[in-house]
Scaffold this motif. Sequence first.
Motif, mmCIF file in Angstrom:
data_model
loop_
_atom_site.group_PDB
_atom_site.id
_atom_site.type_symbol
_atom_site.label_atom_id
_atom_site.label_comp_id
_atom_site.label_asym_id
_atom_site.label_seq_id
_atom_site.Cartn_x
_atom_site.Cartn_y
_atom_site.Cartn_z
ATOM 1 N N MET A 1 0.846 -1.203 0.000
ATOM 2 C CA MET A 1 0.000 0.000 0.000
ATOM 3 C C MET A 1 0.872 1.239 0.000
ATOM 4 N N SER A 2 0.390 2.273 -0.665
ATOM 5 C CA SER A 2 1.143 3.520 -0.720
ATOM 6 C C SER A 2 0.996 4.281 0.586
ATOM 7 N N LYS A 3 2.026 5.066 0.938
ATOM 8 C CA LYS A 3 1.981 5.892 2.129
ATOM 9 C C LYS A 3 1.406 7.262 1.787
ATOM 10 N N PRO A 4 0.991 8.029 2.792
ATOM 11 C CA PRO A 4 0.412 9.349 2.521
ATOM 12 C C PRO A 4 1.404 10.260 1.800
ATOM 13 N N VAL A 5 0.864 11.152 0.996
ATOM 14 C CA VAL A 5 1.676 12.120 0.267
ATOM 15 C C VAL A 5 1.271 13.516 0.709
ATOM 16 N N TYR A 6 2.247 14.330 1.105
ATOM 17 C CA TYR A 6 1.985 15.700 1.544
ATOM 18 C C TYR A 6 2.862 16.646 0.732
ATOM 19 N N PRO A 7 2.448 17.915 0.599
ATOM 20 C CA PRO A 7 1.207 18.497 1.132
ATOM 21 C C PRO A 7 -0.019 18.057 0.329
ATOM 22 N N THR A 8 -1.195 18.172 0.929
ATOM 23 C CA THR A 8 -2.439 17.825 0.252
ATOM 24 C C THR A 8 -3.505 18.864 0.555
ATOM 25 N N GLN A 9 -4.359 19.100 -0.388
ATOM 26 C CA GLN A 9 -5.499 20.003 -0.195
ATOM 27 C C GLN A 9 -6.776 19.219 0.071
ATOM 28 N N LEU A 146 -6.396 11.491 6.867
ATOM 29 C CA LEU A 146 -5.286 11.733 5.951
ATOM 30 C C LEU A 146 -4.005 12.117 6.686
ATOM 31 N N TRP A 147 -4.165 12.613 7.901
ATOM 32 C CA TRP A 147 -3.018 12.878 8.774
ATOM 33 C C TRP A 147 -3.488 12.792 10.213
ATOM 34 N N CYS A 148 -2.714 12.112 11.050
ATOM 35 C CA CYS A 148 -3.040 11.945 12.473
ATOM 36 C C CYS A 148 -1.798 12.277 13.295
ATOM 37 N N PRO A 149 -1.947 12.932 14.440
ATOM 38 C CA PRO A 149 -0.775 13.281 15.250
ATOM 39 C C PRO A 149 0.081 12.091 15.674
ATOM 40 N N HIS A 150 -0.507 10.875 15.697
ATOM 41 C CA HIS A 150 0.225 9.700 16.172
ATOM 42 C C HIS A 150 0.849 8.877 15.054
ATOM 43 N N SER A 155 2.905 2.500 16.484
ATOM 44 C CA SER A 155 2.735 1.381 15.564
ATOM 45 C C SER A 155 1.243 1.104 15.429
ATOM 46 N N ALA A 156 0.885 0.246 14.472
ATOM 47 C CA ALA A 156 -0.534 -0.094 14.306
ATOM 48 C C ALA A 156 -1.100 -0.694 15.590
ATOM 49 N N GLU A 187 -8.085 0.248 7.246
ATOM 50 C CA GLU A 187 -6.735 0.557 6.771
ATOM 51 C C GLU A 187 -6.083 1.491 7.780
ATOM 52 N N LEU A 188 -4.764 1.362 7.951
ATOM 53 C CA LEU A 188 -4.050 2.206 8.902
ATOM 54 C C LEU A 188 -2.760 2.739 8.296
ATOM 55 N N ILE A 189 -2.470 4.006 8.531
ATOM 56 C CA ILE A 189 -1.214 4.598 8.062
ATOM 57 C C ILE A 189 -0.009 3.875 8.675
ATOM 58 N N PRO A 190 -0.004 3.587 9.999
ATOM 59 C CA PRO A 190 1.157 2.884 10.565
ATOM 60 C C PRO A 190 1.371 1.484 9.997
ATOM 61 N N ARG A 191 0.362 0.963 9.302
ATOM 62 C CA ARG A 191 0.496 -0.343 8.660
ATOM 63 C C ARG A 191 0.849 -0.183 7.180
ATOM 64 N N GLY A 192 1.157 1.038 6.767
ATOM 65 C CA GLY A 192 1.570 1.291 5.392
ATOM 66 C C GLY A 192 0.484 1.829 4.493
ATOM 67 N N GLY A 193 -0.689 2.121 5.028
ATOM 68 C CA GLY A 193 -1.786 2.619 4.209
ATOM 69 C C GLY A 193 -1.622 4.083 3.831
ATOM 70 N N ALA A 194 -2.330 4.488 2.789
ATOM 71 C CA ALA A 194 -2.314 5.889 2.372
ATOM 72 C C ALA A 194 -3.148 6.758 3.300
ATOM 73 N N CYS A 195 -3.973 6.122 4.130
ATOM 74 C CA CYS A 195 -4.802 6.830 5.096
ATOM 75 C C CYS A 195 -5.230 5.830 6.163
#
Length: 233
Positions: A1-9, A146-150, A155-156, A187-195
């Motif tokens: 899975m793709s990771k988040p891409v920043y910056p984003t609108q 799309l973005w979380c402080p943690h 980890s997931a 889906e979880l970002i810490p598990r490699g998700g885009a969100c």
Amino acid sequence: MSKPVYPTQEGLWSEGKRTDAGYDKVRLGMPYPAAVASFRRATRERDDFDSATLLVWGTMQATAVLNILKAAEESFGEAGQVMVRRAINAAGYEAMKGFMEGSEFPEDMNEIDLISFIVTGLNTVLYASLERPRVVSDSRCEFDILWCPHQDRYSAFDCRVQRYFVEGMFNALEELGKGAFTARVEELIPRGGACCRFVVEKIGQAGRNPWHEYSDTLERRALEKQRREEERR
């Protein structure tokens, strides 16, 4: 899975506006109003304040909570888990109660829209996250974080701590007669998700919320993991 891409609108923060009908009449409240007012007075018109320092401070607090949970599990096993989980529940309950007391939602809103709008407040105010929400049907809504402080620290599996905060938030909503829904993670970002992707669905009033049931499962997994680590020592 793709990771988040920043910056984003994409998505919205706490002061963003959803395009859903009725959202223009929604007012998201703030818990801890005295502390919030004091902070705003202290930082207003100051160009030497870097808001990223709040992330540093919050990450330190979040790390401490996680460390306390792990230490309680190691020292006291299931009893330690119960103690810390209840304490985190209480903090989530207080935050949601304060949020709801300061919020305004139209009285004629249908239930799934109301649930989705409350969840937007949970995500963007209580969790300071960037949310992409959507109502899917009369019984289901979804959202992407799309973005979380943690996301760059936990980890997931560490995110189980956040489940305990949400349990307290559910408790507050149930007390207010607005808790007839549950959520699950897809889906979880810490598990490699885009969100971090969540599905939120209406449930009946009877029985225990499935959110709590899965928290129980994670608790058992944590103790099993701890036992395996002790056996390897």
